[in-house]
Design a protein around this motif. Structure first.
Motif, PDB file in Angstrom:
ATOM      1  N   ALA A  11       0.798  -1.212   0.004  1.00 12.12           N
ATOM      2  CA  ALA A  11      -0.001  -0.143  -0.141  1.00 12.12           C
ATOM      3  C   ALA A  11       0.884   1.202  -0.133  1.00 12.12           C
ATOM      4  CB  ALA A  11      -0.911  -0.065   1.232  1.00 12.12           C
ATOM      5  N   ARG A  12       1.921   1.229   0.718  1.00 12.59           N
ATOM      6  CA  ARG A  12       2.917   2.518   0.792  1.00 12.59           C
ATOM      7  C   ARG A  12       3.391   2.547  -0.598  1.00 12.59           C
ATOM      8  NH1 ARG A  12       3.826   0.420   5.930  1.00 12.59           N
ATOM      9  NH2 ARG A  12       5.865  -0.855   5.081  1.00 12.59           N
ATOM     10  N   ALA A  15       1.037   3.914  -2.980  1.00  9.53           N
ATOM     11  CA  ALA A  15       0.511   5.252  -2.484  1.00  9.53           C
ATOM     12  C   ALA A  15       1.573   6.299  -3.114  1.00  9.53           C
ATOM     13  CB  ALA A  15       0.571   5.536  -1.017  1.00  9.53           C
ATOM     14  N   LYS A  16       3.162   5.800  -2.999  1.00  2.32           N
ATOM     15  CA  LYS A  16       4.289   6.662  -3.719  1.00  2.32           C
ATOM     16  C   LYS A  16       4.107   6.863  -5.296  1.00  2.32           C
ATOM     17  CE  LYS A  16       7.569   5.499  -0.264  1.00  2.32           C
ATOM     18  NZ  LYS A  16       8.943   4.797   0.155  1.00  2.32           N
ATOM     19  N   HIS A  19      -1.286   6.315  -6.323  1.00  3.52           N
ATOM     20  CA  HIS A  19      -2.568   5.521  -6.298  1.00  3.52           C
ATOM     21  C   HIS A  19      -3.078   5.705  -4.935  1.00  3.52           C
ATOM     22  CE1 HIS A  19      -2.166   3.225 -10.196  1.00  3.52           C
ATOM     23  NE2 HIS A  19      -0.762   3.066  -9.651  1.00  3.52           N
ATOM     24  N   THR A  20      -4.513   5.299  -4.618  1.00  2.00           N
ATOM     25  CA  THR A  20      -5.026   5.462  -3.202  1.00  2.00           C
ATOM     26  C   THR A  20      -5.431   3.980  -2.915  1.00  2.00           C
ATOM     27  OG1 THR A  20      -5.946   7.604  -4.148  1.00  2.00           O
ATOM     28  CG2 THR A  20      -6.874   6.587  -2.124  1.00  2.00           C
ATOM     29  N   LYS A  22      -6.772   1.093  -0.956  1.00  6.12           N
ATOM     30  CA  LYS A  22      -7.674   0.630   0.488  1.00  6.12           C
ATOM     31  C   LYS A  22      -7.565  -0.738   0.805  1.00  6.12           C
ATOM     32  CE  LYS A  22     -10.757   4.444  -0.737  1.00  6.12           C
ATOM     33  NZ  LYS A  22     -11.888   4.824  -0.692  1.00  6.12           N
TER      34      LYS A  22
END
Length: 57
Positions: A11-12, A15-16, A19-20, A22
């Motif tokens: 997820a991290r 995100a970099k 993207h978002t 969940k």
């Protein structure tokens, strides 16, 4: 993405890349899985959960 051991790591990373992500508990994905537990069936079930939750929001 379905929660598992490395979910927060990925997820991290996503995100970099802008993207978002969940993370959802597997107990919400399991009822929508058809057939055996494998990556393809998990991905399809996750898509179904996301689409259904978006239409209910």
């Amino acid at each position: 993405m379905e929660a598992y051991g490395a979910s927060h790591y990925w997820a991290r990373k996503l995100a970099k890349l802008g993207h978002t992500p969940k993370i959802m508990a597997s107990k919400y994905v399991a009822p929508f899985r058809t057939g055996a537990k494998n990556d393809l069936n998990d991905a399809v079930a996750i898509c179904v959960v996301v689409v259904r939750s978006a239409s209910n929001a």
